[in-house]
Design a protein around this motif. Structure first.
Motif, PDB file in Angstrom:
ATOM      1  N   ARG A 183     -81.354 -35.068 -79.833  1.00 56.45           N
ATOM      2  CA  ARG A 183     -81.448 -36.312 -80.599  1.00 56.45           C
ATOM      3  C   ARG A 183     -81.634 -36.016 -82.082  1.00 56.45           C
ATOM      4  O   ARG A 183     -81.102 -36.705 -82.947  1.00 56.45           O
ATOM      5  N   ASP A 204     -79.273 -44.491 -79.695  1.00 60.67           N
ATOM      6  CA  ASP A 204     -79.169 -45.047 -78.343  1.00 60.67           C
ATOM      7  C   ASP A 204     -78.247 -46.258 -78.332  1.00 60.67           C
ATOM      8  O   ASP A 204     -77.429 -46.429 -77.412  1.00 60.67           O
ATOM      9  N   TYR A 255     -85.177 -37.065 -87.351  1.00 58.68           N
ATOM     10  CA  TYR A 255     -85.522 -38.134 -86.421  1.00 58.68           C
ATOM     11  C   TYR A 255     -87.027 -38.361 -86.442  1.00 58.68           C
ATOM     12  O   TYR A 255     -87.810 -37.420 -86.371  1.00 58.68           O
ATOM     13  N   ASP A 256     -87.427 -39.635 -86.509  1.00 61.88           N
ATOM     14  CA  ASP A 256     -88.846 -39.961 -86.627  1.00 61.88           C
ATOM     15  C   ASP A 256     -89.515 -40.246 -85.297  1.00 61.88           C
ATOM     16  O   ASP A 256     -90.712 -40.552 -85.243  1.00 61.88           O
ATOM     17  N   GLY A 257     -88.746 -40.160 -84.202  1.00 64.63           N
ATOM     18  CA  GLY A 257     -89.324 -40.395 -82.885  1.00 64.63           C
ATOM     19  C   GLY A 257     -89.310 -41.842 -82.450  1.00 64.63           C
ATOM     20  O   GLY A 257     -89.644 -42.142 -81.289  1.00 64.63           O
ATOM     21  N   LEU A 258     -88.929 -42.761 -83.339  1.00 63.52           N
ATOM     22  CA  LEU A 258     -88.983 -44.187 -83.022  1.00 63.52           C
ATOM     23  C   LEU A 258     -87.636 -44.884 -83.144  1.00 63.52           C
ATOM     24  O   LEU A 258     -87.359 -45.829 -82.415  1.00 63.52           O
ATOM     25  N   ASP A 259     -86.818 -44.443 -84.058  1.00 64.06           N
ATOM     26  CA  ASP A 259     -85.559 -45.123 -84.365  1.00 64.06           C
ATOM     27  C   ASP A 259     -84.606 -45.056 -83.172  1.00 64.06           C
ATOM     28  O   ASP A 259     -84.356 -43.987 -82.628  1.00 64.06           O
ATOM     29  N   ARG A 260     -84.049 -46.220 -82.776  1.00 63.34           N
ATOM     30  CA  ARG A 260     -83.209 -46.280 -81.573  1.00 63.34           C
ATOM     31  C   ARG A 260     -81.733 -46.485 -81.887  1.00 63.34           C
ATOM     32  O   ARG A 260     -80.951 -46.801 -81.001  1.00 63.34           O
ATOM     33  N   GLU A 262     -84.257 -56.326 -83.937  1.00 65.29           N
ATOM     34  CA  GLU A 262     -83.403 -55.285 -83.365  1.00 65.29           C
ATOM     35  C   GLU A 262     -81.972 -55.773 -83.179  1.00 65.29           C
ATOM     36  O   GLU A 262     -81.019 -55.013 -83.375  1.00 65.29           O
TER      37      GLU A 262
END
Length: 241
Positions: free
Chosen positions: A183, A203, A195-200, A93
């Protein structure tokens, strides 16, 4: 006339990758889909010669001999807004954060998947073309001013250095001041995909913008997170704190 010069390419990709097997695979894959590919295996070579490639987009590995990808990206950003897609290590990350903070438009996690690579390249190129066809414009909110043509951001008497990706996000939020953007809306604008629900990454970028623009990260007043809904650029919050 040679076969190379007679071909009409859709775009030129500058590939900077020291894994020669991976570089050959990427080059063959993209060439078969209409891209011209120029390859450098060393970072110092790419840093010295990238301008001569007239690349439409740069595909840049992070770890390179001679000069690392982050330093190359910073060098490029001092001279050009050419899109940069950074290749980062699996699950690192910090690499992803650093890539975005140093001016990369997006990143792709290794191992490289063909369809994901093609989708990212095409998405970034479409976004770049869209920006190039927009008319120069300015936005002003109190002491904050944004200039689209120069990518210049000033807060009071101070110019705020932003990467191309950070400016793009700030401009999108500011263009919708007073409106909560989901988002999904922000991610789609920034990456060209759902958006895949995981990519940050959004943020991360929001956090960077808050820090650079003097917003309180624990209780932000200028770029707010509306829990369960999205992000809000507050138009009247740009007076001295």
């Amino acid at each position: 006339m040679s076969a190379e010069t007679s071909i009409e390419y859709s775009a030129t990709v500058l590939l900077v990758e020291d894994d020669l097997a991976l570089a050959a695979w990427i080059s063959d894959f993209l060439h078969a889909r209409g891209f011209r590919v120029i390859h450098f295996s060393r970072g110092d070579q790419a840093a010295a010669q990238w301008q001569h490639s007239c690349a439409d987009i740069i595909l840049l590995d992070l770890m390179l001999p001679g000069m690392n990808g982050l330093d190359i990206c910073k060098l490029i950003r001092q001279q050009s807004d050419v899109p940069v897609l950074m290749l980062t290590a699996q699950g690192e990350e910090l690499d992803e954060v650093l890539a975005l903070e140093n001016g990369a438009n997006d990143y792709l996690v290794k191992p490289v998947r063909p369809r994901a690579l093609l989708a990212r390249l095409n998405s970034i190129l479409r976004q770049q073309q869209k920006l190039q066809h927009q008319q120069p414009a300015q936005l002003q909110f109190g002491q904050l001013s944004l200039d689209l043509s120069s990518h210049r951001v000033c807060l009071g008497n101070h110019e705020i250095p932003l990467s191309a990706t950070e400016f793009k996000l700030l401009w999108f939020l500011a263009s919708h001041a007073g409106t909560v953007l989901s988002r999904q809306q922000v991610f789609l604008e920034m990456t060209g995909r759902d958006y895949d629900g995981l990519d940050r990454r959004i943020d991360m970028l929001i956090s960077v913008l808050r820090r650079k623009l003097g917003d309180n990260s624990s209780q932000p007043q200028r770029i707010k997170t509306v829990w369960g809904q999205g992000y809000l650029f507050v138009a009247d919050a740009w007076q001295p704190l």
